[in-house]
Scaffold this motif. Structure first.
Motif, mmCIF file in Angstrom:
data_model
loop_
_atom_site.group_PDB
_atom_site.id
_atom_site.type_symbol
_atom_site.label_atom_id
_atom_site.label_comp_id
_atom_site.label_asym_id
_atom_site.label_seq_id
_atom_site.Cartn_x
_atom_site.Cartn_y
_atom_site.Cartn_z
ATOM 1 N N ALA A 57 0.835 -1.195 0.000
ATOM 2 C CA ALA A 57 0.000 0.000 0.000
ATOM 3 C C ALA A 57 0.878 1.258 0.000
ATOM 4 O O ALA A 57 2.097 1.181 0.202
ATOM 5 C CB ALA A 57 -0.904 -0.014 1.236
ATOM 6 N N THR A 58 0.236 2.384 -0.229
ATOM 7 C CA THR A 58 0.945 3.672 -0.288
ATOM 8 C C THR A 58 0.205 4.680 0.590
ATOM 9 O O THR A 58 -1.029 4.741 0.560
ATOM 10 C CB THR A 58 0.938 4.190 -1.752
ATOM 11 O OG1 THR A 58 1.582 3.218 -2.562
ATOM 12 C CG2 THR A 58 1.674 5.501 -1.891
ATOM 13 N N LEU A 59 0.957 5.449 1.364
ATOM 14 C CA LEU A 59 0.332 6.506 2.174
ATOM 15 C C LEU A 59 0.245 7.793 1.358
ATOM 16 O O LEU A 59 1.195 8.148 0.657
ATOM 17 C CB LEU A 59 1.164 6.792 3.431
ATOM 18 C CG LEU A 59 1.514 5.620 4.351
ATOM 19 C CD1 LEU A 59 2.212 6.158 5.605
ATOM 20 C CD2 LEU A 59 0.278 4.820 4.710
ATOM 21 N N VAL A 60 -0.890 8.451 1.479
ATOM 22 C CA VAL A 60 -1.041 9.769 0.844
ATOM 23 C C VAL A 60 -0.965 10.803 1.964
ATOM 24 O O VAL A 60 -1.816 10.825 2.870
ATOM 25 C CB VAL A 60 -2.383 9.888 0.099
ATOM 26 C CG1 VAL A 60 -2.519 11.253 -0.562
ATOM 27 C CG2 VAL A 60 -2.509 8.766 -0.938
ATOM 28 N N ILE A 61 0.074 11.611 1.919
ATOM 29 C CA ILE A 61 0.354 12.548 3.002
ATOM 30 C C ILE A 61 -0.097 13.950 2.580
ATOM 31 O O ILE A 61 0.255 14.424 1.490
ATOM 32 C CB ILE A 61 1.876 12.587 3.304
ATOM 33 C CG1 ILE A 61 2.419 11.167 3.571
ATOM 34 C CG2 ILE A 61 2.187 13.528 4.456
ATOM 35 C CD1 ILE A 61 1.897 10.507 4.796
#
Ligand SMILES: Cc1cc2nc3c(=O)[nH]c(=O)nc-3n(C[C@H](O)[C@H](O)[C@H](O)COP(=O)(O)OP(=O)(O)OC[C@H]3O[C@@H](n4cnc5c(N)ncnc54)[C@H](O)[C@@H]3O)c2cc1C
Length: 287
Positions: A125-129
């Motif tokens: 998964a990827t974090l959207v900051i």
């Protein structure tokens, strides 16, 4: 406490008060305050930001809001979407904690015993900051496992982008003798038929989840991806041992040529626990 109504307002509030700390469900933060470990000068509450309380679909991915609670992620509609994350959410502490505690708080706390990060690592998964001025940047969860810093001052986790694999995935954890609660060890296993790979992450045995990449490649090479996708119990057991030895290795040989060290009993026990969890998690994913 400031209670902004949008992600960008929350980021702006943090920029305006650099000493302020964001709070979502407060399950980790208030424990730190109550034990005297933290004395925040001000709080920015994230509980009224509706845009991060649900999820949406986007290009074969689910974009999960950081404000999703464990209780919400444990429900059947979410479990049909991302079964391993739902399984982790259902085991995250007692009901009061699951009702208040959020995905974003779990990730930001980054406790070794946290249940979300191993699953998100296996899912790649990827974090959207969210940052000042409406900016957004993305961090693959895999980068966090290598010690990459998650947040800069004034930033918030807004969303988590999770690929929808439409394939089996499992999460299992072992807790202490006192019953349900924090993981002693946890294992997430994800099958990715499109890429013909198996991904595994082990939580709680190190400060950050571990990916046993050689064991993943080995077991993926045994699977008939065009056929039945089953494995003999012996192969699942060998995978469990491979994963466990990768995460809890034998001590290095003595430099002076003397006898190599042996693992202490507690580490041996933990290694057996990881082996059992990985064997079962793979077996269930293939069942
Ligand atoms: C009794 C008990 C049992 C528990 N059992 C488990 C368990 O079994 N498994 C497990 O994984 N966890 C467990 N936890 C830990 C906790 O419930 C989770 O980590 C929870 O998900 C934290 O979310 P929160 O919204 O309460 O975070 P908060 O307490 O509000 O915040 C935690 C930290 O994250 C920061 N933060 C929060 N949201 C954001 C955001 N969007 N962006 C950036 N920073 C943010 C805060 O500033 C703070 O530093 C347990 C806790 C307790 C007290």
């Amino acid at each position: 406490m400031t209670l902004p109504g949008s992600l960008d307002e929350a980021v702006a509030a943090l920029s305006a008060m650099p000493a302020a700390v964001p709070v979502a469900g407060g399950t980790d933060l208030m424990a730190a305050v109550n034990s005297g470990l933290l004395r925040p000068a001000a709080l920015v509450g994230l509980g009224r930001i509706n845009e991060i309380r649900g999820w949406q679909y986007q290009d074969g991915h689910a974009l999960l809001g950081a404000g999703l609670t464990h209780a919400r992620m444990g429900r059947p509609d979410f479990a049909a979407l991302i079964p391993a994350l739902a399984a982790a959410a259902r085991t995250a502490g007692p009901p009061q904690i699951r009702n208040a505690g959020t995905l974003g708080g779990n990730i930001a706390s980054a406790a070794p015993t946290g249940d979300a990060l191993p699953v998100l690592a296996a899912l790649e998964a990827t974090l959207v900051i969210a940052g000042p001025g409406g900016s957004r940047r993305e961090i693959p969860v895999g980068h966090l496992l290598t010690g990459f810093d998650m947040l800069r001052p004034g930033e918030l986790i807004g969303y988590v982008r999770v690929p929808l694999l439409h394939a089996p995935q499992t999460f299992l954890k072992a807790t202490g003798r006192t019953g349900p609660g924090r993981a002693v060890a946890s294992v997430a296993v994800v099958l990715d038929p499109a890429r013909r790979n198996v991904r595994c992450a082990v939580g709680a045995v190190a400060p950050m989840p571990l990916r046993p990449l050689d064991a993943e490649r080995w077991v993926a090479s045994l699977i008939d991806w065009d056929g039945e996708r089953t494995l003999a119990p012996e192969a699942c057991a060998a995978f469990g041992d491979y994963v466990a030895a990768a995460c809890i290795p034998d001590p290095a040989p003595a430099l002076d040529g003397g006898e190599p060290g042996t693992l202490p009993p507690a580490a041996l026990h933990l290694r057996r626990t990881v082996a059992t969890l990985a064997r079962r998690a793979l077996g269930r994913a293939l069942a």
